[in-house]
Motif scaffolding. Structure first.
Motif, PDB file in Angstrom:
ATOM      1  N   SER A   1      29.991  43.571  38.708  1.00 50.13           N
ATOM      2  CA  SER A   1      29.930  44.015  40.204  1.00 50.13           C
ATOM      3  C   SER A   1      28.614  43.392  40.695  1.00 50.13           C
ATOM      4  O   SER A   1      27.678  43.682  39.988  1.00 50.13           O
ATOM      5  CB  SER A   1      30.145  45.201  40.441  1.00 50.13           C
ATOM      6  OG  SER A   1      29.975  45.611  41.850  1.00 50.13           O
TER       7      SER A   1
ATOM      8  N   THR B   1      41.632  40.970  39.345  1.00 50.45           N
ATOM      9  CA  THR B   1      40.229  40.484  39.188  1.00 50.45           C
ATOM     10  C   THR B   1      39.369  40.799  40.605  1.00 50.45           C
ATOM     11  O   THR B   1      40.045  40.752  41.538  1.00 50.45           O
ATOM     12  CB  THR B   1      40.351  39.037  39.025  1.00 50.45           C
ATOM     13  OG1 THR B   1      40.695  38.358  40.371  1.00 50.45           O
ATOM     14  CG2 THR B   1      41.381  38.605  37.747  1.00 50.45           C
ATOM     15  N   GLY B   2      38.202  40.707  40.346  1.00 52.21           N
ATOM     16  CA  GLY B   2      37.182  40.949  41.459  1.00 52.21           C
ATOM     17  C   GLY B   2      36.090  41.899  41.289  1.00 52.21           C
ATOM     18  O   GLY B   2      35.592  42.202  39.844  1.00 52.21           O
TER      19      GLY B   2
ATOM     20  N   TYR C   1      39.991  49.730  40.296  1.00 51.04           N
ATOM     21  CA  TYR C   1      41.086  49.212  39.950  1.00 51.04           C
ATOM     22  C   TYR C   1      41.989  50.251  39.594  1.00 51.04           C
ATOM     23  O   TYR C   1      43.417  50.106  39.588  1.00 51.04           O
ATOM     24  CB  TYR C   1      40.940  47.940  38.952  1.00 51.04           C
ATOM     25  CG  TYR C   1      40.671  48.306  37.426  1.00 51.04           C
ATOM     26  CD1 TYR C   1      41.717  48.160  36.604  1.00 51.04           C
ATOM     27  CD2 TYR C   1      39.262  48.839  37.066  1.00 51.04           C
ATOM     28  CE1 TYR C   1      41.418  48.486  35.376  1.00 51.04           C
ATOM     29  CE2 TYR C   1      39.161  49.226  35.928  1.00 51.04           C
ATOM     30  CZ  TYR C   1      40.275  49.213  34.736  1.00 51.04           C
ATOM     31  OH  TYR C   1      39.970  49.284  33.707  1.00 51.04           O
TER      32      TYR C   1
ATOM     33  N   PHE D   1      38.487  41.702  45.864  1.00 50.69           N
ATOM     34  CA  PHE D   1      39.510  41.585  44.614  1.00 50.69           C
ATOM     35  C   PHE D   1      40.619  41.051  45.128  1.00 50.69           C
ATOM     36  O   PHE D   1      40.888  40.830  46.074  1.00 50.69           O
ATOM     37  CB  PHE D   1      39.375  43.132  44.007  1.00 50.69           C
ATOM     38  CG  PHE D   1      40.290  44.292  44.850  1.00 50.69           C
ATOM     39  CD1 PHE D   1      41.481  44.166  45.231  1.00 50.69           C
ATOM     40  CD2 PHE D   1      39.440  45.182  45.472  1.00 50.69           C
ATOM     41  CE1 PHE D   1      42.096  44.979  45.793  1.00 50.69           C
ATOM     42  CE2 PHE D   1      40.132  46.201  46.444  1.00 50.69           C
ATOM     43  CZ  PHE D   1      41.482  45.989  46.420  1.00 50.69           C
TER      44      PHE D   1
ATOM     45  N   ASP E   1      44.939  39.988  48.214  1.00 52.52           N
ATOM     46  CA  ASP E   1      43.742  40.502  48.047  1.00 52.52           C
ATOM     47  C   ASP E   1      43.639  41.603  49.262  1.00 52.52           C
ATOM     48  O   ASP E   1      44.453  41.876  49.772  1.00 52.52           O
ATOM     49  CB  ASP E   1      42.647  39.506  48.418  1.00 52.52           C
ATOM     50  CG  ASP E   1      42.933  38.772  49.648  1.00 52.52           C
ATOM     51  OD1 ASP E   1      42.946  39.352  50.654  1.00 52.52           O
ATOM     52  OD2 ASP E   1      42.606  37.366  49.582  1.00 52.52           O
TER      53      ASP E   1
END
Length: 210
Positions: free
Chosen positions: A23, A47-48, A63, A102, A123
């Motif tokens: 991050s 993902t992200g 998440y 994300f 997203d």
């Protein structure tokens, strides 16, 4: 950021990811499992931005909250409706402006006589549309690669993976799912050698239609 690959057909889903979460360009965890079962027929991949959030007096990664939301959506709705509800919710309640960007892919082996397989690509950017795709009757497999790479590099990663996948499949049809997964693991290792946002840890998940 991360690397997740998913290969799917009428009767199976194979997903592989690395374990590095970051991050703001900082590594926050080396052992994040970015692929999970929503139920016995459905996989979610994330993902992200792996940001920490507060809830009920505890701190956890965003998440985990999103995976919990997906489980609720799929518990009481048809697959397509669950995908629509989930995508709408994260764009409204977990928007990129507040939580960072994300991406999510959900693949589900739908329980019907047609053996459909549906894939949601979405997203948390409210300006972007989600897409729900169905594997076509004349297709053998579908695949998706989730990576922070964009443009030519992303296209190169995807093209190389698909080419290697096809070569391997043609050479060994007797154990196709294992072949798919071997190529997915190989991709993870290859990318990790030149991209420090991907590590050598490998998480694997396979669902098969009963």
């Amino acid at each position: 950021m991360s690397l997740v690959s998913i290969v799917y057909g009428k009767n199976f889903i194979s997903a592989v990811s690395d374990g590095r979460g970051s991050s703001d360009n900082k590594i926050v965890d080396e052992n994040i499992q970015k692929i999970r079962e929503i139920n016995s027929r459905t996989i979610i991949a994330f993902t992200g931005a792996f940001v920490a959030v507060e809830g009920n007096g505890q701190q956890f990664y965003l998440y985990e909250d999103i995976i919990g939301l997906a489980e609720k959506c799929f518990r009481n709705n048809t697959v397509k409706n669950a995908m629509k509800l989930f995508s709408t919710y994260i764009k409204e309640k977990r928007s990129s402006e507040e939580f960072g960007n994300f991406q999510i892919t959900i693949v589900s082996l739908v329980e019907n006589g047609n053996h459909d397989t549906l894939r949601l690509s979405t997203d948390n950017n409210p300006k972007n549309k989600y897409a729900i795709d169905k594997i076509k009757a004349d297709d053998h497999i579908g695949n998706v690669i989730m990576t922070h790479q964009i443009g030519d590099k992303a296209e190169e990663i995807n093209a190389t993976f698909v080419e290697n996948l096809q070569k391997s499949i043609f050479s060994d049809l007797s154990n196709a799912i294992q072949v798919y997964q071997d190529e997915q693991v190989k991709l993870n290792h290859q990318v990790s050698t030149y991209d420090d946002s991907v590590n050598e840890n490998v998480y694997k998940l396979v669902l098969k239609r009963n």
